[in-house]
Design an enzyme around this catalytic site. Structure first.
Site, PDB file in Angstrom:
ATOM      1  N   CYS A 168      78.867  45.820  48.178  1.00  0.00           N
ATOM      2  CA  CYS A 168      78.970  44.373  48.098  1.00  0.00           C
ATOM      3  C   CYS A 168      78.339  43.935  46.788  1.00  0.00           C
ATOM      4  O   CYS A 168      77.631  44.692  46.140  1.00  0.00           O
ATOM      5  CB  CYS A 168      78.207  43.708  49.234  1.00  0.00           C
ATOM      6  N   GLY A 171      83.603  44.377  46.054  1.00  0.00           N
ATOM      7  CA  GLY A 171      84.012  43.950  47.390  1.00  0.00           C
ATOM      8  C   GLY A 171      85.182  42.997  47.319  1.00  0.00           C
ATOM      9  O   GLY A 171      85.125  42.001  46.593  1.00  0.00           O
ATOM     10  N   ASN A 214      73.277  43.140  49.890  1.00  0.00           N
ATOM     11  CA  ASN A 214      73.981  44.346  49.485  1.00  0.00           C
ATOM     12  C   ASN A 214      73.161  45.541  49.958  1.00  0.00           C
ATOM     13  O   ASN A 214      71.994  45.662  49.595  1.00  0.00           O
ATOM     14  CB  ASN A 214      74.131  44.368  47.956  1.00  0.00           C
ATOM     15  N   GLY A 215      73.798  46.386  50.783  1.00  0.00           N
ATOM     16  CA  GLY A 215      73.086  47.547  51.305  1.00  0.00           C
ATOM     17  C   GLY A 215      73.405  47.718  52.776  1.00  0.00           C
ATOM     18  O   GLY A 215      74.284  47.039  53.316  1.00  0.00           O
ATOM     19  N   TYR A 254      80.913  55.995  40.173  1.00  0.00           N
ATOM     20  CA  TYR A 254      82.122  55.236  40.480  1.00  0.00           C
ATOM     21  C   TYR A 254      81.913  53.747  40.723  1.00  0.00           C
ATOM     22  O   TYR A 254      82.722  52.942  40.283  1.00  0.00           O
ATOM     23  CB  TYR A 254      82.771  55.849  41.733  1.00  0.00           C
TER      24      TYR A 254
END
Ligand code: SF4
Length: 515
Positions: free
Chosen positions: A35, A61, A135-136, A275
């Site tokens: 995210c 996202g 985020n996580g 990536y």
């Protein structure tokens, strides 16, 4: 009176069943981005700038996005499913008034694809309005949720991020800041987050620092973003990263930094370099992610050279490593595969007879470049192997004489529990096949991976400051027995989207914990 002003959410509540998700069809053979978060304090165009911050981070996202803005009295929010540019219009952004705002791009790592799971999550409670972008992934979220529900908490979403909101609401501490610290001290796992309150902004990064979180400044305002590419689009200055375990408060008194959590050894996600992050971002102390990816390619050339006429990337993610590989071997770099950049989030399912486009939806081979040539094809990672197999066949069909596959990361052998959407271990081709067996499955003439040691040597920080559990099974945070069961560590039904045709014989693997 302080209220939450919710602007209508006019996007579809879920994707129609006649649409085939591109995630399922064209990009399922990758780990998926998690995210993006963004926050700003102290600018009259806070919502507009948050929109730009999310737009720059769309790669993290694509399932849904939201912005919550505040004028110190009211919250104004808009959320939707789909891409940032489709969700927000000028009239919508105009209604998101105030000098502070937070935003979020979601890729679901926990929870379903519904509007309720799109962040920022908002609540109005004893301390006023609060919105949270996370985020996580929290490994103890299911257990905490169960306990909170036993105390009467009612959840609006099935996102693990909502657990943090309930923990803040249930804390007995006297100030909002202490409640946030209380709540974040109870969760285990990865969090890089921004919280909007009536007073200002709070940003925090977990003590391991799994996911990035960057601090910027723009015309007197403060910004927080997952990646620095958002600052570049806005023209903001990147000041520094918010450190692992750091919590920052932004309000009318200025900014203050705290380190309220028990310190841990850093576990920065090395896959951000492989990536996830945009190549033009600077994270974890790198000059650019691009430079690191290119260094991975150069190292790969040292470790796994090939006698070949040219190097081609699997676009776009394989490009920097392929450049590094070609540079390392001193052989030409060519574009032998093109990519359709307009493959959207969904794809209208055509008649059965013409349905099996497979990888051709996204990639196509350039015959005149490949015909009769010995080709090295470089990709950043190999997850299930299904797409790579189709790409090898496509290159062979275009007339290549030899195909040597090179992967600029080590074999992915284990799933991630820190905010990345990964298949089950059973579906990871390298978890149960040898490199030679994978080569045969891909129908390549040779196959080579970058070693873990080589990858860590090319990354800018001390090699023990990274998480590399998906390559090594050395998880930085220990799992309790209950968490193992709830996370489905050995469950083949969890996280499953597409089956690998060669994944049937995998045995359960032991998971090592480093702490
Ligand atoms: Fe990143 Fe892999 Fe660690 Fe997950 S397990 S945080 S993807 S390095």
């Amino acid at each position: 009176m302080k209220t939450l002003n919710s602007i209508e959410e006019d996007m579809p509540l879920s994707f129609p069943s006649h649409c085939l998700s591109s995630r399922e069809d064209t990009s399922s053979d990758k780990f998926h981005d998690e995210c993006a978060v963004f926050g700003i304090y102290g600018h009259t165009e806070a919502a507009n700038l948050t929109y730009l911050g999310l737009y720059a981070q769309q790669h993290r996202g694509q399932e849904g996005s939201g912005i919550v803005a505040s004028d110190g009295q009211q919250f104004y929010q808009h959320k939707g499913l789909g891409l940032v540019a489709d969700i927000f219009s000028q009239p919508v952004l105009k209604r998101l008034s105030g000098t502070r705002a937070i935003g979020h791009n979601r890729y679901s790592t926990a929870g379903n694809s519904t509007i309720n799971n799109v962040q920022p999550l908002t609540v109005n409670f004893a301390f006023g309005n609060l919105a949270l972008s996370h985020n996580g992934n929290l490994i103890n979220a299911p257990m905490l949720r169960g306990e909170l529900e036993a105390y009467g908490a009612i959840f609006q979403s099935d996102s693990d991020s909502e657990v943090m909101i309930h923990l803040i609401a249930h804390s007995k501490a006297d100030t909002l800041l202490d409640r946030v610290i209380d709540a974040l001290s109870l969760v285990r796992g990865a969090f890089s987050l921004v919280i909007l309150t009536d007073e200002g902004l709070i940003a925090a990064r977990d003590p391991y620092g799994f996911r990035p979180l960057c601090l910027g400044q723009y015309k007197g305002s403060w910004m927080v973003s997952s990646e620095t590419c958002a600052f570049d689009l806005i023209g903001a200055e990147f000041l520094r990263e918010i450190e692992p375990g750091e919590l920052m408060v932004f309000n009318k008194s200025g900014i203050k930094s705290y380190y309220p959590f028990v310190a841990k050894h850093p576990a920065l996600c090395i896959f951000e370099y492989v990536y996830f992050a945009r190549p033009d971002s600077k994270i974890f102390g790198a000059n650019s992610v691009y430079a690191i990816r290119k260094a991975f390619g150069r190292q790969l050339a040292k470790e796994c050279p090939a006698n070949a006429d040219m190097v081609i990337p699997v676009p776009d993610s394989g490009v920097p490593a392929a450049l590094g590989y070609a540079e390392g071997l001193g052989i030409p770099f060519e574009i032998g595969l093109t990519r359709n950049h307009y493959v959207g989030r969904t794809f209208i399912e055509p008649e059965q007879a013409i349905r099996h486009f497979g990888v051709k939806l996204k990639h196509n081979a350039i015959t005149e470049i490949l015909e009769g040539k010995r080709v090295v094809v470089v990709d950043d990672s190999l997850v299930r192997g299904t797409t790579s197999r189709k790409i090898v066949k496509m290159i062979r069909h275009a007339g290549a004489r030899e195909i040597h596959v090179r992967i600029s990361s080590p074999p992915t052998i284990a799933p991630c529990f820190y905010g990345i959407d990964t298949p089950t271990q059973k579906e990871l081709v390298a978890s149960h096949l040898t490199i030679e067996e994978i080569r045969r499955y891909l129908t390549a003439d040779s196959l080579g991976y970058l070693s873990l040691e080589g990858m860590l040597a090319m990354a800018p920080n001390q090699s023990d400051s990274y998480c590399h559990a998906c390559f090594s099974e050395q998880y930085p945070i220990s799992f309790t027995k209950a968490e193992q069961l709830q996370l489905g560590l050995f469950d083949s039904t969890q996280h499953s989207h597409v089956s690998s045709p060669v994944a049937d014989s995998v045995a359960e693997k032991k998971i090592t914990v480093i702490e």
